[in-house]
Enzyme design. Structure first.
Site, PDB file in Angstrom:
ATOM      1  N   SER A  67       0.796  -1.216   0.000  1.00  0.00           N
ATOM      2  CA  SER A  67       0.000   0.000   0.000  1.00  0.00           C
ATOM      3  C   SER A  67       0.839   1.282   0.000  1.00  0.00           C
ATOM      4  O   SER A  67       1.616   1.523  -0.912  1.00  0.00           O
ATOM      5  CB  SER A  67      -0.954  -0.057   1.188  1.00  0.00           C
ATOM      6  OG  SER A  67      -1.829   1.024   1.204  1.00  0.00           O
ATOM      7  N   GLU A 376     -12.669   5.988   6.436  1.00  0.00           N
ATOM      8  CA  GLU A 376     -11.755   6.353   7.503  1.00  0.00           C
ATOM      9  C   GLU A 376     -11.187   7.718   7.141  1.00  0.00           C
ATOM     10  O   GLU A 376     -11.128   8.085   5.959  1.00  0.00           O
ATOM     11  CB  GLU A 376     -10.616   5.338   7.605  1.00  0.00           C
ATOM     12  CG  GLU A 376     -11.049   4.065   8.289  1.00  0.00           C
ATOM     13  CD  GLU A 376      -9.861   3.245   8.767  1.00  0.00           C
ATOM     14  OE1 GLU A 376      -9.828   2.920   9.958  1.00  0.00           O
ATOM     15  OE2 GLU A 376      -8.976   2.929   7.958  1.00  0.00           O
TER      16      GLU A 376
HETATM   17  C1  16G Z   1      -4.607  -0.557   9.054  1.00  0.00           C
HETATM   18  C2  16G Z   1      -6.023  -0.487   8.576  1.00  0.00           C
HETATM   19  C3  16G Z   1      -6.496   0.935   8.511  1.00  0.00           C
HETATM   20  C4  16G Z   1      -6.313   1.602   9.852  1.00  0.00           C
HETATM   21  C5  16G Z   1      -4.895   1.446  10.337  1.00  0.00           C
HETATM   22  C6  16G Z   1      -4.803   1.891  11.785  1.00  0.00           C
HETATM   23  C7  16G Z   1      -7.119  -1.903   6.965  1.00  0.00           C
HETATM   24  C8  16G Z   1      -7.117  -2.409   5.564  1.00  0.00           C
HETATM   25  N1  16G Z   1      -6.146  -1.063   7.260  1.00  0.00           N
HETATM   26  O1  16G Z   1      -3.753   0.027   8.133  1.00  0.00           O
HETATM   27  O2  16G Z   1      -7.836   0.906   8.173  1.00  0.00           O
HETATM   28  O3  16G Z   1      -6.607   2.958   9.770  1.00  0.00           O
HETATM   29  O4  16G Z   1      -4.526   0.093  10.303  1.00  0.00           O
HETATM   30  O5  16G Z   1      -3.514   1.701  12.263  1.00  0.00           O
HETATM   31  O6  16G Z   1      -7.971  -2.263   7.776  1.00  0.00           O
HETATM   32  P1  16G Z   1      -3.212   1.814  13.805  1.00  0.00           P
HETATM   33  O7  16G Z   1      -3.949   0.712  14.518  1.00  0.00           O
HETATM   34  O8  16G Z   1      -1.730   1.699  13.893  1.00  0.00           O
HETATM   35  O9  16G Z   1      -3.698   3.155  14.257  1.00  0.00           O
HETATM   36 ZN    ZN Z   2      -3.587   1.328   0.105  1.00  0.00          ZN
END
Ligand code: 16G
Ligand code: ZN
EC number: 5.4.2.3
Length: 540
Positions: A67, A376
């Site tokens: 990504s 989001e």
């Molecule tokens: C992941 C999630 C994203 C979320 C992020 C939060 C998916 C495909 N991706 O990248 O949606 O915003 O985690 O990260 O679900 P964090 O838990 O480190 O804040």
């Molecule tokens: Zn992406």
């Protein structure tokens, strides 16, 4: 397990050994790490994809991408038959497989047990669709997934270079026997572009499209957008920057960079356009921005898409006289700006649900509505439409007693549904949807931004001894442990008008995240900092 399967696996294990001492977990982003540490895990993922396909008796997907991460990273994520993310129960198998060492006997014992447990026969049919982004490491990783799946007599559909949402779409179409669209890339573009054109053609007094400059993050989106740019040239002038010919993937560009640093990406001229957007490295996130009259950089993030999409759909439902029997809702996380929630609930009277961070939570909750809009703040999101809603639209269109206006509105919703990629957030689909809504509503980016004013906010990362000490409830908005932390936060928040704050352990990094918002930037900064101090004290 057949003798041949065992032999093929043993060969793969020898070719791509697991580095000593490595642990890898299947998280919200699948498996993700430095690309050179990944080949061994691709063997496990290939097997799991084959098993999943055999159990579901349907095609499943494996997407190779990291990504918005730098070029040197990579990753893999499995896609379930309906185009959604891998069912949570299977994340456990992914983790179990990742723990196992390279011993073919231990591995095949585990696999045989799993096959028994899941009732898989060696000769069951399986089909796995594989695609990858533009990273140099991707083709090799994809080839390992392919060989591992093939060891279990699985057919491979090799899509090679694709965006993440394109693969989600392809898997869904394949399993839906074409009801959702044709599973090829041509089918994908045909569906989106035709719907976009239809929506324009049927709408009277639609505003002319201003040229759009796209920052493609030097990723896969650039080449896919180039194709679409030509098809839609008659309607909208699209210019693609950061197309991979000069800069590096996600380096000082892309949706994540723009959102995180709240500034324009490199590699794009900031004077010639009134509209800009950034997508990320695998084209599942979208952020808009522009430079205002005072030469200030202005950002439109995920919350803004929710408001725009919900406004448009609520308006069209009303015009089609469907508003009373259709349940529309917006799904947000705690990170959504308080003003966006306020605007949705109090101005638009659209209900808002809050769920924990992570796309799968938003997607799941959106299924509770006839029209579930979710984004989001980082720009990942989409809209899901229930089959009941789709039938209601059809009924309006076929009902001769309905007025021309009612049928037009229903037709507009129908076309809009076909622009949207319901399986997952899709930067290309969301971009087309945004452009056409702005033109139908006669809004420019400034007008869209002025729908409401964001509350100033601050986010902080806090390093703690053990982040699991912090446990949350109420969609991560309140802490349950450590004791007293929530009381302290409540006490701090009460001193700031319109103040709000929460802390949660990150799911992707070994840190705790603090979020605060308040009436002024100074107050938001203060509040965040004070919350940080209590977090540090109570997690010592
Ligand atoms: C992941 C999630 C994203 C979320 C992020 C939060 C998916 C495909 N991706 O990248 O949606 O915003 O985690 O990260 O679900 P964090 O838990 O480190 O804040
Ligand atoms: Zn992406």
């Amino acid at each position: 397990m057949t003798h041949i399967a065992k032999e093929k696996l043993a060969t793969l294990l020898m070719e791509y050994p697991k580095p000593a001492g490595i642990v890898m977990g299947y998280g919200t982003a699948g498996f993700r790490a430095r690309a050179d540490t990944l080949p061994w895990i691709m063997i496990r993922i290939g097997i799991l994809a084959a098993f999943r396909s055999k159990v579901k008796r349907a095609c499943v997907g494996a997407m190779i991408t990291a990504s918005h991460n730098p070029e040197y990273d990579n990753g893999v994520k499995l896609i379930d038959p309906y185009g959604e993310m891998l069912e949570q129960a299977w994340e456990v198998y992914a983790n179990n497989l990742s723990v196992l060492d390279d011993d073919i006997h231990i591995l095949s014992d585990y696999l045989e047990n799993l096959m028994n447990q899941l009732n898989i026969q060696a000769n069951d049919e399986g089909i796995v669709a594989i695609a990858y982004d533009t990273r140099q490491s991707s083709p090799l990783l994809a080839s390992i997934v392919k060989r591992a799946a093939q060891a279990f007599y699985t057919t491979i559909m090799d899509f090679e270079l694709m965006t993440t949402p394109q693969l989600h779409y392809a898997v869904r179409c394949y399993n839906d026997n074409g009801t959702y669209g044709h599973y090829t890339e041509a089918g994908y573009f045909d569906k989106l572009c035709t719907a976009f054109q239809n929506l324009i053609e049927m709408t009277p007094n639609i505003q002319r499209f201003e040229p759009l400059a796209i920052d493609a993050a030097n990723g896969i989106g650039a080449m896919k957008l180039a194709y679409m740019r030509q098809t839609l040239a008659k309607y909208i002038h699209i210019e693609i920057f950061n197309d991979g010919t000069r800069g590096h993937l996600n380096e000082k560009c892309g949706a994540d960079y723009v959102k995180l640093y709240q500034k324009a990406p490199d590699g794009i001229p900031l004077t010639n356009y009134s509209k800009y957007c950034s997508i990320d490295g695998d084209a599942d996130r979208l952020i808009y921005f522009f430079i205002d009259k005072n030469n200030q950089f202005r950002l439109l993030d995920g919350d803004r898409f929710s408001v725009l999409f919900a406004s448009f759909l609520a308006m069209k439902l009303k015009e089609a006289k469907l508003a009373d029997d259709v349940k529309i809702g917006v799904i947000q996380t705690a990170y959504a700006n308080g003003r966006s929630t306020d605007y949705l609930v109090n101005k638009m009277h659209v209900p808002v649900a809050c769920v924990p961070t992570g796309v799968k939570h938003l997607h799941h909750k959106a299924l509770d509505y006839d029209i579930g809009v979710y984004f989001e703040a980082n720009g990942h999101g989409t809209v899901i439409f229930s089959s009941e809603l789709k039938s209601k639209i059809k009924m309006v269109l076929e009902d001769p007693k309905r007025t021309v206006e009612e049928r037009l509105a229903a037709n507009q919703i129908r076309a809009f549904i076909n622009i949207i990629n319901e399986t997952v957030g899709d930067a290309i689909a969301d971009l087309l949807a945004t452009e056409v809504i702005l033109s139908i509503l006669h809004l420019n980016l400034e007008g869209w931004l002025n729908l409401y004013d964001d509350l100033p906010q601050r986010q902080l990362k806090v390093a703690v001894r053990d982040r699991t000490m912090i446990q949350t409830t109420d969609a991560e908005r309140r802490c349950v442990t450590p004791p007293h932390l929530q009381d302290c936060i409540d006490e701090l928040v009460s001193k700031y008008p319109s103040g709000r704050a929460f802390v949660r352990p990150s799911g992707t990094e070994d840190i705790v995240r603090v979020y605060a918002e308040a009436l002024t930037q100074q107050e938001a900064d203060d509040l965040a900092d004070k919350v940080r101090v209590v977090v540090e004290q109570l997690t010592k």
